[in-house]
Design an enzyme around this catalytic site. Structure first.
Site, mmCIF file in Angstrom:
data_model
loop_
_atom_site.group_PDB
_atom_site.id
_atom_site.type_symbol
_atom_site.label_atom_id
_atom_site.label_comp_id
_atom_site.label_asym_id
_atom_site.label_seq_id
_atom_site.Cartn_x
_atom_site.Cartn_y
_atom_site.Cartn_z
ATOM 1 N N SER A 10 0.909 -1.140 -0.083
ATOM 2 C CA SER A 10 -0.053 0.107 -0.150
ATOM 3 C C SER A 10 0.915 1.202 0.050
ATOM 4 O O SER A 10 1.588 1.398 0.901
ATOM 5 C CB SER A 10 -0.899 0.046 1.270
ATOM 6 O OG SER A 10 -1.554 0.913 1.343
ATOM 7 N N HIS A 34 -1.420 -1.058 -4.128
ATOM 8 C CA HIS A 34 -2.578 -1.029 -3.372
ATOM 9 C C HIS A 34 -2.590 0.563 -3.304
ATOM 10 O O HIS A 34 -1.651 1.104 -2.692
ATOM 11 C CB HIS A 34 -2.930 -1.596 -2.090
ATOM 12 C CG HIS A 34 -4.141 -1.407 -1.536
ATOM 13 N ND1 HIS A 34 -5.288 -1.955 -1.826
ATOM 14 C CD2 HIS A 34 -4.445 -0.598 -0.375
ATOM 15 C CE1 HIS A 34 -6.277 -1.371 -0.997
ATOM 16 N NE2 HIS A 34 -5.790 -0.585 -0.305
ATOM 17 N N ASP A 36 -4.690 3.712 -1.987
ATOM 18 C CA ASP A 36 -5.738 4.265 -1.224
ATOM 19 C C ASP A 36 -6.264 6.094 -1.526
ATOM 20 O O ASP A 36 -5.446 6.804 -1.552
ATOM 21 C CB ASP A 36 -5.473 4.343 0.294
ATOM 22 C CG ASP A 36 -5.307 2.828 0.792
ATOM 23 O OD1 ASP A 36 -6.117 2.120 1.054
ATOM 24 O OD2 ASP A 36 -4.322 2.715 1.154
ATOM 25 N N MET A 38 -8.728 8.966 -0.556
ATOM 26 C CA MET A 38 -9.430 9.244 0.440
ATOM 27 C C MET A 38 -10.049 10.553 0.083
ATOM 28 O O MET A 38 -9.166 11.503 -0.276
ATOM 29 C CB MET A 38 -8.631 9.290 1.847
ATOM 30 C CG MET A 38 -8.104 7.909 1.953
ATOM 31 S SD MET A 38 -7.373 8.043 3.675
ATOM 32 C CE MET A 38 -6.446 6.478 3.645
ATOM 33 N N HIS A 67 -8.587 1.290 -3.982
ATOM 34 C CA HIS A 67 -9.352 1.388 -2.949
ATOM 35 C C HIS A 67 -9.911 2.641 -2.879
ATOM 36 O O HIS A 67 -9.302 3.699 -2.152
ATOM 37 C CB HIS A 67 -8.701 0.993 -1.642
ATOM 38 C CG HIS A 67 -9.419 0.841 -0.603
ATOM 39 N ND1 HIS A 67 -8.649 0.555 0.861
ATOM 40 C CD2 HIS A 67 -10.550 0.921 -0.277
ATOM 41 C CE1 HIS A 67 -9.642 0.738 1.652
ATOM 42 N NE2 HIS A 67 -11.145 0.739 1.011
ATOM 43 N N MET A 69 -12.022 5.132 -1.085
ATOM 44 C CA MET A 69 -12.744 5.628 0.489
ATOM 45 C C MET A 69 -13.294 7.195 0.132
ATOM 46 O O MET A 69 -12.847 8.077 0.682
ATOM 47 C CB MET A 69 -11.640 5.579 1.638
ATOM 48 C CG MET A 69 -11.258 4.132 2.085
ATOM 49 S SD MET A 69 -9.915 4.224 2.729
ATOM 50 C CE MET A 69 -8.711 3.855 1.523
ATOM 51 N N MET A 138 -11.980 -5.145 5.096
ATOM 52 C CA MET A 138 -11.157 -4.180 6.083
ATOM 53 C C MET A 138 -10.969 -4.944 7.366
ATOM 54 O O MET A 138 -11.896 -5.387 8.021
ATOM 55 C CB MET A 138 -11.730 -2.871 6.099
ATOM 56 C CG MET A 138 -12.191 -2.021 4.926
ATOM 57 S SD MET A 138 -10.280 -1.766 4.170
ATOM 58 C CE MET A 138 -9.411 -0.901 5.497
ATOM 59 N N ASP A 176 -7.113 -5.987 4.148
ATOM 60 C CA ASP A 176 -6.499 -4.616 4.304
ATOM 61 C C ASP A 176 -6.529 -4.055 5.784
ATOM 62 O O ASP A 176 -7.518 -3.790 6.261
ATOM 63 C CB ASP A 176 -7.165 -3.719 3.268
ATOM 64 C CG ASP A 176 -6.283 -2.341 3.121
ATOM 65 O OD1 ASP A 176 -5.343 -2.115 3.839
ATOM 66 O OD2 ASP A 176 -7.132 -1.471 2.412
HETATM 67 C C1 DX5 Z 1 -6.439 2.232 5.579
HETATM 68 C C2 DX5 Z 1 -6.218 1.658 4.009
HETATM 69 C C3 DX5 Z 1 -5.236 0.742 4.002
HETATM 70 C C4 DX5 Z 1 -3.596 0.997 4.643
HETATM 71 C C5 DX5 Z 1 -3.097 -0.260 5.212
HETATM 72 O O1 DX5 Z 1 -7.524 2.982 5.519
HETATM 73 O O2 DX5 Z 1 -7.214 1.285 3.299
HETATM 74 O O3 DX5 Z 1 -4.558 -0.051 2.790
HETATM 75 O O4 DX5 Z 1 -2.700 1.749 3.896
HETATM 76 O O5 DX5 Z 1 -1.792 0.234 6.234
HETATM 77 P P1 DX5 Z 1 -1.285 -0.797 7.024
HETATM 78 O O6 DX5 Z 1 -0.765 -1.811 6.200
HETATM 79 O O7 DX5 Z 1 -0.054 0.162 7.517
HETATM 80 O O8 DX5 Z 1 -2.421 -1.129 8.002
HETATM 81 ZN ZN ZN Z 2 -6.592 0.296 1.388
#
Ligand code: DX5
Ligand code: ZN
Length: 220
Positions: A10, A34, A36, A38, A67, A69, A138, A176
């Site tokens: 990620s 991956h 993220d 947001m 992903h 969010m 999650m 994740d």
């Molecule tokens: C959290 C994200 C994850 C995050 C995971 O909202 O969706 O993808 O990057 O990070 P770690 O592996 O540090 O928990």
């Molecule tokens: Zn994620």
């Protein structure tokens, strides 16, 4: 049927001032990247938009697993595809009936997946699993890296595994949040195929070795 495990580092945990180098270090060892996204509304944080995804596309051939969010991911599907995303995952909490957004994602040529937060029961996604390439479970509340793995979600992974196998679907189960050397084995045993790992890969001295250690932790 469960597939060989795949690791998706990620980039949220990477050093963004050296993003190219960070990705180059993991590229030969990772299976997907991956990303993220947001929006500060669905989750209380901001991270990564279209320009960063386009930059990632120029420096890696890894599939970009985006992903989302965000509250209105349907507005950005075309732009995400143009930027180079391969698959988008959207939250079932945002789209309790995701048939339309699944069709829209397919129409622009994106792979499609659904995400469930820790409090959301797996029953919420079951009717829609066949619309997806992937269900993302999650194992932390979304929004931040570096949180502790919530092992109570393992029961949901087990149930999904049975559901997918008994329907003879090829859907991937991705997990994740908080995946590291101490937690990845339990997620694999529960039936996950794809393992997102941020902190445990990028916040180490040797991210490539960290990925290989995660693989080993699933077999020993
Ligand atoms: C959290 C994200 C994850 C995050 C995971 O909202 O969706 O993808 O990057 O990070 P770690 O592996 O540090 O928990
Ligand atoms: Zn994620």
């Amino acid at each position: 049927m469960i597939k060989p495990p795949r690791i998706a580092p990620s980039v949220l945990a990477a050093d963004f001032s050296r993003l190219g180098e960070e990705v180059a270090r993991v590229e030969p060892h990772a299976d997907l990247l991956h990303v993220d996204v947001m929006d500060g509304h669905f989750v209380p944080n901001l991270a990564v938009g279209i320009p960063v995804i386009a930059s990632l596309r120029r420096i890696t051939e890894l599939p970009l697993d985006c992903h989302l969010m965000t509250l209105n991911p349907d507005r950005y599907l075309e732009a995400l595809k143009e930027a180079g995303a391969d698959i988008v995952t959207v939250h079932i909490e945002v789209f309790p009936d995701p048939a339309d957004i699944a069709a829209q994602a397919r129409a622009v040529g994106l792979g499609f997946g659904l995400v469930i937060n820790p409090p959301t029961p797996v029953q919420a996604v079951e009717p829609f699993v066949e619309l997806t390439d992937m269900v993302l479970v999650m194992s932390v509340d979304p929004g931040f890296g570096g949180q502790q793995f919530d092992q109570t979600v393992l029961g949901k992974v087990e149930r999904l595994r049975k559901f997918i196998d008994s329907a003879a679907l090829g859907t991937d189960i991705e997990i994740d949040g908080g995946i590291d050397l101490t937690t990845i084995r339990s997620a694999r045993d529960a039936g996950a195929d794809v393992f997102v790992a941020g902190t445990s890969v990028f916040r180490t001295d040797d991210p490539a070795a960290a990925i290989e250690e995660l693989r080993e932790a699933m077999i020993v």
